[in-house]
Design a protein around this motif. Structure first.
Motif, PDB file in Angstrom:
ATOM      1  N   PHE A  44      -6.735  34.313   4.748  1.00 35.99           N
ATOM      2  CA  PHE A  44      -7.944  34.169   5.562  1.00 35.99           C
ATOM      3  C   PHE A  44      -7.626  34.383   7.038  1.00 35.99           C
ATOM      4  O   PHE A  44      -8.379  35.038   7.769  1.00 35.99           O
ATOM      5  N   GLN A  45      -6.518  33.824   7.482  1.00 38.49           N
ATOM      6  CA  GLN A  45      -6.173  33.907   8.894  1.00 38.49           C
ATOM      7  C   GLN A  45      -5.663  35.292   9.280  1.00 38.49           C
ATOM      8  O   GLN A  45      -5.999  35.819  10.340  1.00 38.49           O
ATOM      9  N   VAL A  65      -4.870  30.451   2.425  1.00 39.59           N
ATOM     10  CA  VAL A  65      -5.219  30.129   3.817  1.00 39.59           C
ATOM     11  C   VAL A  65      -4.655  31.179   4.766  1.00 39.59           C
ATOM     12  O   VAL A  65      -5.336  31.640   5.694  1.00 39.59           O
TER      13      VAL A  65
END
Length: 495
Positions: free
Chosen positions: A46-47, A43
Motif C-alpha cells: 500500500f505504501q 501494508v
C-alpha cells in the motif's frame, strides 16, 4: 444416538515427548509467523505502490500479497484446529507436513513470474492436495478418491504446461509479465487456443461442471483438509485467470464464453446442492456453484470482484467445514424443525432488501451505474442478497417481526463491508495488466442475463422438483465413483 444414556469420557491430549511430536506446534507457529509477515508485505505494498521483483523469477505485487495474507490465515486456522482434531493419530506429523507444504506451494504459485516455477508450483499444489484427500492409508475409499483427484490434477498440470509452452514458443518470453507485454502480437488462433487451455485448467482446479467429480469424492479427506481445499485450493482457478488476464481477455467472444462456463456451473451447483442429504455433500455442491460465480465475474472483466469473491467465500466455507460436526441433528424426524414459507410480507422484504443491496453496492463501488457489464455484476449481488435474505426470512426459530426487521439491518451493512473489501482489492490489482477494464456489454450478455435470472428464480422457487426424472438425473450427477464412498460405519474403523 437418540435414547442412549451414559457418560462419555474424553482423555487428556498426549504430551509431546520427542522431536517428531513437536512438529505440529512448530509448523503452526511458523504459519502464523508467515501470516504476520504477509500482513507486513500488504501494508508495504500500500505504501510503496510498486511491485517488488526478482527479475525473471518472482514478483510481489498486489495480487501476491492479498493471496499471501489469505492463504496463510486459512492455513493458520487449519493448523491450529488440527492440533486437537488430529491428536492421537499416528499420521499426525505427516498430515501437518502436507498442510504446510500445500501452504508453501500456494505462496510460491501466487508470487511466481517464471513460467517453469509457476507450472511446477501448480502441479505440486495438486499432488499435495491429492495426498491429503488420501491421507488415511487404511481406507481403500480414501486411496481411490486420491487417485481420482491426482488424475484430474495431473491432467490440469499437463494442460497448463502445454499452454505455457505454446505461449513461450510464440512469444519467446519465459515469464508471466513478459507474456503479458507481448500477447497482443500473437495470431488470433494462438491466443484462442492458449486462452482455452488456461480456462480448462482453471475449471479442473476449481471443480467446475463437468470436472466436479473429484471434489464430491474428496470427502474422505480429514475435515481440516477439506476446509483448506474449499477455502484455498479451488480458488487457484481464479488466480490463474487473473494472472493471465491479458491472454483470456484479448477477445470479447472468449470472455463471453467464460461467462457462460461460470453461469452453467453456478446454476448446476445450486441445483445439485438441493438433492444432497449430507451436510458436507451440500457444501461441496455449494463450492461448485460459488466457483461458477467467481468465473462469471472474471468473464465480465471484473477480476477484482473475482478475487474478492474467492476470499470471502473462503472465509465462509472454511468456517462451515470446521463447524460441520455441530450440524448433525440427533432428534426424531417428527421433531425436526422445518423452514416456513415466506408469505407476501416475507417476499416483499426479501425482494426489497435484495434490490436495496444491489443499489448500495452500485453506489459504493460505481459498478452498475453505467451501461456496461457492471450492471450484470450488480445483478449478481442482487441475486446473492435475495438468496441470503430468503433463508433468514424462512427461519422458524426467529419471531416474525424480528426476522422481517432484522433482515435489512443485517444484509445492507454486510453489502457495505463487501463493497469496501472489493474497493481495497481493486486498488491493489490496479497495476496488473488487463485487469481494470470491464468487458463490453452486448445483446448476448443481456440474453444470458435474462436466461440466468429465469433459471435462478426457478431453482429458488423449487419449480423443478415437480420432475422426478430431473431429480434422478441430479442425484446421479452428485454421486462420485462408488469406490470412493464409505457406505458402512465399520469402514471408519472408529471402534
Amino acid at each position: 444416538m437418540t435414547g442412549q444414556q451414559g457418560t462419555t469420557t474424553v482423555g487428556q491430549l498426549p504430551t509431546p515427548t520427542g522431536t517428531e511430536s513437536r512438529r505440529p506446534a512448530v509448523l503452526t507457529r511458523v504459519v502464523w509467523l508467515l501470516w504476520f509477515v504477509s500482513v507486513g508485505a500488504l501494508v508495504a505494498q500500500f505504501q510503496r505502490g510498486e511491485p517488488l521483483e526478482v527479475a525473471g523469477l518472482v514478483v510481489v505485487d498486489g495480487l501476491t500479497v492479498v493471496m499471501w495474507v489469505t492463504v496463510t490465515f486459512f492455513s493458520g486456522i487449519v493448523h491450529s484446529y488440527s492440533r486437537r482434531y488430529m491428536a492421537g493419530n499416528r499420521t499426525m506429523n505427516a498430515f501437518f507436513g502436507c498442510v504446510f507444504a500445500f501452504t508453501l506451494s500456494v505462496m510460491v504459485l501466487v508470487a511466481a513470474d517464471n513460467l517453469v516455477v509457476f507450472g511446477a508450483a501448480w502441479i505440486a499444489m495438486g499432488l499435495v492436495m491429492a495426498g491429503l484427500i488420501g491421507h488415511n492409508r487404511e481406507w481403500p475409499q480414501a486411496q481411490a478418491a486420491a487417485r481420482l483427484a491426482r488424475r484430474y490434477f495431473l491432467a490440469s498440470g499437463v494442460l497448463l504446461g502445454l499452454t505455457l509452452g505454446i505461449l513461450w514458443w510464440h512469444t519467446g518470453a519465459s515469464t508471466v509479465s513478459g507474456i503479458a507485454s507481448t500477447v497482443g502480437t500473437l495470431p488470433s488462433t494462438v491466443v484462442l487456443v492458449t486462452a482455452g487451455g488456461l480456462l480448462l485448467a482453471a475449471m479442473v482446479q476449481s471443480a467446475l461442471v463437468p470436472f466436479h467429480t473429484w471434489l464430491l469424492a474428496s470427502m474422505t479427506a480429514p475435515t481440516p483438509a477439506s476446509a483448506l481445499m474449499h477455502a484455498g485450493f479451488v480458488n487457484a482457478g481464479g488466480v490463474l485467470l487473473v494472472r493471465f488476464a491479458p491472454v483470456v481477455s484479448i477477445h470479447a467472444e472468449f470472455m463471453l464464453a467464460v461467462v457462460l462456463v461460470g453461469a452453467t456451473s453456478a446454476l448446476a451447483g445450486k441445483l445439485l446442492k438441493t438433492v444432497r442429504a449430507d451436510f458436507k455433500g451440500k457444501l461441496g455442491c455449494s463450492t461448485v456453484g460459488q466457483m461458477g460465480f467467481m468465473i462469471m465475474q472474471a468473464g465480465l472483466g471484473f477480476f477484482g470482484a473475482a478475487i474478492t469473491h474467492l476470499i470471502l467465500h473462503g472465509c465462509y466455507k472454511a468456517y462451515q467445514f470446521l463447524a460441520s460436526g455441530s450440524q448433525i441433528a440427533h432428534e426424531h424426524p417428527a421433531k425436526a424443525k422445518t423452514t416456513r414459507s415466506m408469505g407476501g410480507v416475507g417476499a416483499v422484504v426479501t425482494v426489497g432488501t435484495a434490490l436495496a443491496g444491489g443499489g448500495l453496492f452500485a453506489l459504493l463501488t460505481g459498478k452498475g451505474t453505467k451501461l456496461d457489464t457492471g450492471l450484470l455484476l450488480a445483478l449478481l449481488v442482487v441475486l446473492t442478497v435475495m438468496h441470503a435474505t430468503r433463508e433468514l426470512v424462512r427461519q422458524p426459530s426467529i419471531p416474525t417481526t424480528v426476522r422481517y426487521g432484522a433482515v435489512p439491518l443485517v444484509a445492507l451493512p454486510a453489502i457495505a463491508v463487501y463493497a469496501a473489501v472489493y474497493r481495497v482489492i481493486e486498488s491493489l490489482l490496479v497495476d496488473l495488466p488487463a485487469v481494470g477494464q470491464p468487458a463490453e456489454l452486448t445483446a448476448v450478455h443481456g440474453l444470458v442475463a435474462v436466461v440466468f435470472v429465469v433459471l435462478y428464480l426457478a431453482i429458488e422457487s423449487r419449480v423443478y422438483q415437480r420432475s422426478q426424472r430431473l431429480y434422478v438425473a441430479l442425484l446421479n450427477a452428485t454421486q462420485p465413483p462408488s469406490s470412493t464412498q464409505l457406505t458402512a460405519t465399520e469402514d471408519y474403523h472408529e471402534y
